[in-house]
Design a protein around this motif. Sequence first.
Motif, PDB file in Angstrom:
ATOM      1  N   THR A  21       0.840  -1.194   0.000  1.00 32.12           N
ATOM      2  CA  THR A  21       0.000   0.000   0.000  1.00 32.12           C
ATOM      3  C   THR A  21       0.874   1.243   0.000  1.00 32.12           C
ATOM      4  O   THR A  21       1.765   1.387   0.840  1.00 32.12           O
ATOM      5  CB  THR A  21      -0.938   0.012   1.222  1.00 32.12           C
ATOM      6  OG1 THR A  21      -1.815  -1.120   1.137  1.00 32.12           O
ATOM      7  CG2 THR A  21      -1.762   1.291   1.262  1.00 32.12           C
ATOM      8  N   TYR A  22       0.602   2.122  -0.945  1.00 28.11           N
ATOM      9  CA  TYR A  22       1.348   3.370  -1.082  1.00 28.11           C
ATOM     10  C   TYR A  22       0.437   4.551  -0.823  1.00 28.11           C
ATOM     11  O   TYR A  22      -0.712   4.590  -1.299  1.00 28.11           O
ATOM     12  CB  TYR A  22       1.929   3.497  -2.486  1.00 28.11           C
ATOM     13  CG  TYR A  22       3.325   2.937  -2.650  1.00 28.11           C
ATOM     14  CD1 TYR A  22       4.393   3.774  -2.960  1.00 28.11           C
ATOM     15  CD2 TYR A  22       3.580   1.578  -2.502  1.00 28.11           C
ATOM     16  CE1 TYR A  22       5.674   3.274  -3.129  1.00 28.11           C
ATOM     17  CE2 TYR A  22       4.850   1.057  -2.668  1.00 28.11           C
ATOM     18  CZ  TYR A  22       5.901   1.906  -2.977  1.00 28.11           C
ATOM     19  OH  TYR A  22       7.167   1.415  -3.137  1.00 28.11           O
ATOM     20  N   HIS A  23       0.967   5.509  -0.090  1.00 27.33           N
ATOM     21  CA  HIS A  23       0.330   6.821   0.014  1.00 27.33           C
ATOM     22  C   HIS A  23       0.975   7.722  -1.034  1.00 27.33           C
ATOM     23  O   HIS A  23       2.194   7.692  -1.227  1.00 27.33           O
ATOM     24  CB  HIS A  23       0.539   7.431   1.399  1.00 27.33           C
ATOM     25  CG  HIS A  23       0.292   8.914   1.429  1.00 27.33           C
ATOM     26  ND1 HIS A  23       1.327   9.835   1.384  1.00 27.33           N
ATOM     27  CD2 HIS A  23      -0.855   9.631   1.460  1.00 27.33           C
ATOM     28  CE1 HIS A  23       0.811  11.048   1.409  1.00 27.33           C
ATOM     29  NE2 HIS A  23      -0.503  10.956   1.456  1.00 27.33           N
ATOM     30  N   PHE A  24       0.161   8.516  -1.709  1.00 27.43           N
ATOM     31  CA  PHE A  24       0.711   9.418  -2.724  1.00 27.43           C
ATOM     32  C   PHE A  24      -0.215  10.608  -2.930  1.00 27.43           C
ATOM     33  O   PHE A  24      -1.412  10.560  -2.630  1.00 27.43           O
ATOM     34  CB  PHE A  24       0.936   8.692  -4.056  1.00 27.43           C
ATOM     35  CG  PHE A  24      -0.293   8.045  -4.651  1.00 27.43           C
ATOM     36  CD1 PHE A  24      -1.023   8.681  -5.643  1.00 27.43           C
ATOM     37  CD2 PHE A  24      -0.715   6.788  -4.219  1.00 27.43           C
ATOM     38  CE1 PHE A  24      -2.148   8.077  -6.199  1.00 27.43           C
ATOM     39  CE2 PHE A  24      -1.838   6.178  -4.758  1.00 27.43           C
ATOM     40  CZ  PHE A  24      -2.557   6.823  -5.751  1.00 27.43           C
ATOM     41  N   VAL A  25       0.373  11.676  -3.409  1.00 31.81           N
ATOM     42  CA  VAL A  25      -0.379  12.849  -3.838  1.00 31.81           C
ATOM     43  C   VAL A  25      -0.626  12.709  -5.337  1.00 31.81           C
ATOM     44  O   VAL A  25       0.286  12.345  -6.089  1.00 31.81           O
ATOM     45  CB  VAL A  25       0.395  14.143  -3.521  1.00 31.81           C
ATOM     46  CG1 VAL A  25      -0.146  15.323  -4.310  1.00 31.81           C
ATOM     47  CG2 VAL A  25       0.340  14.430  -2.028  1.00 31.81           C
ATOM     48  N   ASP A  26      -1.849  12.972  -5.743  1.00 30.89           N
ATOM     49  CA  ASP A  26      -2.230  12.838  -7.157  1.00 30.89           C
ATOM     50  C   ASP A  26      -2.955  14.105  -7.583  1.00 30.89           C
ATOM     51  O   ASP A  26      -4.142  14.272  -7.327  1.00 30.89           O
ATOM     52  CB  ASP A  26      -3.121  11.613  -7.333  1.00 30.89           C
ATOM     53  CG  ASP A  26      -3.509  11.354  -8.790  1.00 30.89           C
ATOM     54  OD1 ASP A  26      -2.890  11.973  -9.680  1.00 30.89           O
ATOM     55  OD2 ASP A  26      -4.424  10.538  -9.026  1.00 30.89           O
ATOM     56  N   GLN A  27      -2.221  14.998  -8.213  1.00 30.82           N
ATOM     57  CA  GLN A  27      -2.798  16.279  -8.650  1.00 30.82           C
ATOM     58  C   GLN A  27      -3.088  16.217 -10.142  1.00 30.82           C
ATOM     59  O   GLN A  27      -2.177  16.042 -10.956  1.00 30.82           O
ATOM     60  CB  GLN A  27      -1.841  17.421  -8.342  1.00 30.82           C
ATOM     61  CG  GLN A  27      -1.583  17.643  -6.862  1.00 30.82           C
ATOM     62  CD  GLN A  27      -2.811  18.066  -6.079  1.00 30.82           C
ATOM     63  OE1 GLN A  27      -2.882  17.872  -4.868  1.00 30.82           O
ATOM     64  NE2 GLN A  27      -3.787  18.661  -6.740  1.00 30.82           N
ATOM     65  N   ILE A  28      -4.346  16.353 -10.483  1.00 36.97           N
ATOM     66  CA  ILE A  28      -4.795  16.251 -11.865  1.00 36.97           C
ATOM     67  C   ILE A  28      -5.136  17.642 -12.387  1.00 36.97           C
ATOM     68  O   ILE A  28      -5.929  18.356 -11.774  1.00 36.97           O
ATOM     69  CB  ILE A  28      -6.007  15.316 -11.975  1.00 36.97           C
ATOM     70  CG1 ILE A  28      -5.618  13.911 -11.486  1.00 36.97           C
ATOM     71  CG2 ILE A  28      -6.524  15.264 -13.409  1.00 36.97           C
ATOM     72  CD1 ILE A  28      -6.758  12.927 -11.485  1.00 36.97           C
ATOM     73  N   PRO A  29      -4.543  18.053 -13.501  1.00 39.42           N
ATOM     74  CA  PRO A  29      -4.804  19.404 -14.018  1.00 39.42           C
ATOM     75  C   PRO A  29      -6.205  19.514 -14.616  1.00 39.42           C
ATOM     76  O   PRO A  29      -6.853  18.505 -14.916  1.00 39.42           O
ATOM     77  CB  PRO A  29      -3.734  19.572 -15.105  1.00 39.42           C
ATOM     78  CG  PRO A  29      -3.468  18.172 -15.578  1.00 39.42           C
ATOM     79  CD  PRO A  29      -3.612  17.298 -14.360  1.00 39.42           C
ATOM     80  N   THR A  30      -6.659  20.739 -14.763  1.00 39.87           N
ATOM     81  CA  THR A  30      -7.927  20.959 -15.461  1.00 39.87           C
ATOM     82  C   THR A  30      -7.754  20.514 -16.910  1.00 39.87           C
ATOM     83  O   THR A  30      -6.644  20.522 -17.458  1.00 39.87           O
ATOM     84  CB  THR A  30      -8.322  22.447 -15.410  1.00 39.87           C
ATOM     85  OG1 THR A  30      -7.251  23.232 -15.964  1.00 39.87           O
ATOM     86  CG2 THR A  30      -8.578  22.890 -13.969  1.00 39.87           C
ATOM     87  N   ASN A  31      -8.851  20.103 -17.513  1.00 43.83           N
ATOM     88  CA  ASN A  31      -8.829  19.611 -18.902  1.00 43.83           C
ATOM     89  C   ASN A  31      -7.935  18.385 -19.062  1.00 43.83           C
ATOM     90  O   ASN A  31      -7.296  18.195 -20.102  1.00 43.83           O
ATOM     91  CB  ASN A  31      -8.374  20.711 -19.874  1.00 43.83           C
ATOM     92  CG  ASN A  31      -9.258  21.946 -19.805  1.00 43.83           C
ATOM     93  OD1 ASN A  31     -10.479  21.830 -19.701  1.00 43.83           O
ATOM     94  ND2 ASN A  31      -8.645  23.125 -19.832  1.00 43.83           N
TER      95      ASN A  31
END
Length: 330
Positions: A21-31
């Motif tokens: 199990t990994y913790h991660f930040v996942d930032q998805i751009p607009t469009n």
Amino acid sequence: MDPTRPESFNHRSERLSTGRTYHFVDQIPTNYIPGSTPTLLCLHGFPDLWYGWRYQIGPWTRKGYRTVVPDMLGYGQTDMPFDATQYSTKMLCNDLVALLDLLGVSKAIVVGHDWGSYTAGRFALWHPDRLLALVMMSVPYTPPSLNYMPVEGVVSRYQDFGYQAYFATHSSTADIDPKVSYLLQILYRKSDGVMPWTKPGEMKNLLINEREVTDCLLNHKELEYYVSQFSRGVLGPLSYYRTAKVRYEEEKAASLPVNLRADLPVLFIWGNNDRTCPPANVRKSRRFIPKVQDVVVEGTGHWIMVEASETVTQQVLRWLDGLATQRSNL
């Protein structure tokens, strides 16, 4: 995405197909367009966290890149195996491929700093088909060794790697666990000239005979966050330094190449005041990377993402823009 507020980022925890199990930040751009929007996979080193990329995540996401930043194995809220062999770069890279699979990303731009840089270089060898481009910071690429060399042998050649021999000992875990805050203050500094720690014996001596640290790069709030995320201790993070033999054996068994993929664009960024990044090693690395751009950030040490946050952020973006322009002109 406020660098002063860790909770303002998009946090996820997922069990991967590798069973970890990994913790991660996942930032998805607009469009965001699945299969089309490029993904940056950012890997931190020791003793860091996903939070080491706090100044880069927002700008890179706003420029249109999906930015994925895990706590590496043993860190933060990611699983922490007790067996040091679980931290070999082969197994780490398999985890990262599983993470990309989970996210539906076939190929990524991999960005690494410190141990994350070393792991990124090995990712390019173990899984060259999953890589669009490679950014390495502070630790230059080193090819797989033809013969096994224990960490003590490395230190005999490079005295400023003396701390690695100490971290490789199991006794260092017990020394550091009650002094994590002090270790962080020692390491997160602009220069080690006043309080040397790199050569053999210096780190252990500092931990035994604590001296006041007045030039830590982390403010009080940041230091508190780091300490909270190391609440399980440093067994996992230190295990990376205890994998030399298993890494050698895995790479030899797989007959990994010494050169990176001929068409792989590579950017290497480093600070000229970083005593753990000898210029001779940087020069040597160029022989194994057909397409490398080397950028020196003058007046900075090891923690270039913090010391020169804007320079690093923009340098990577300019380099990626240049790659996109080259592709469009083909």
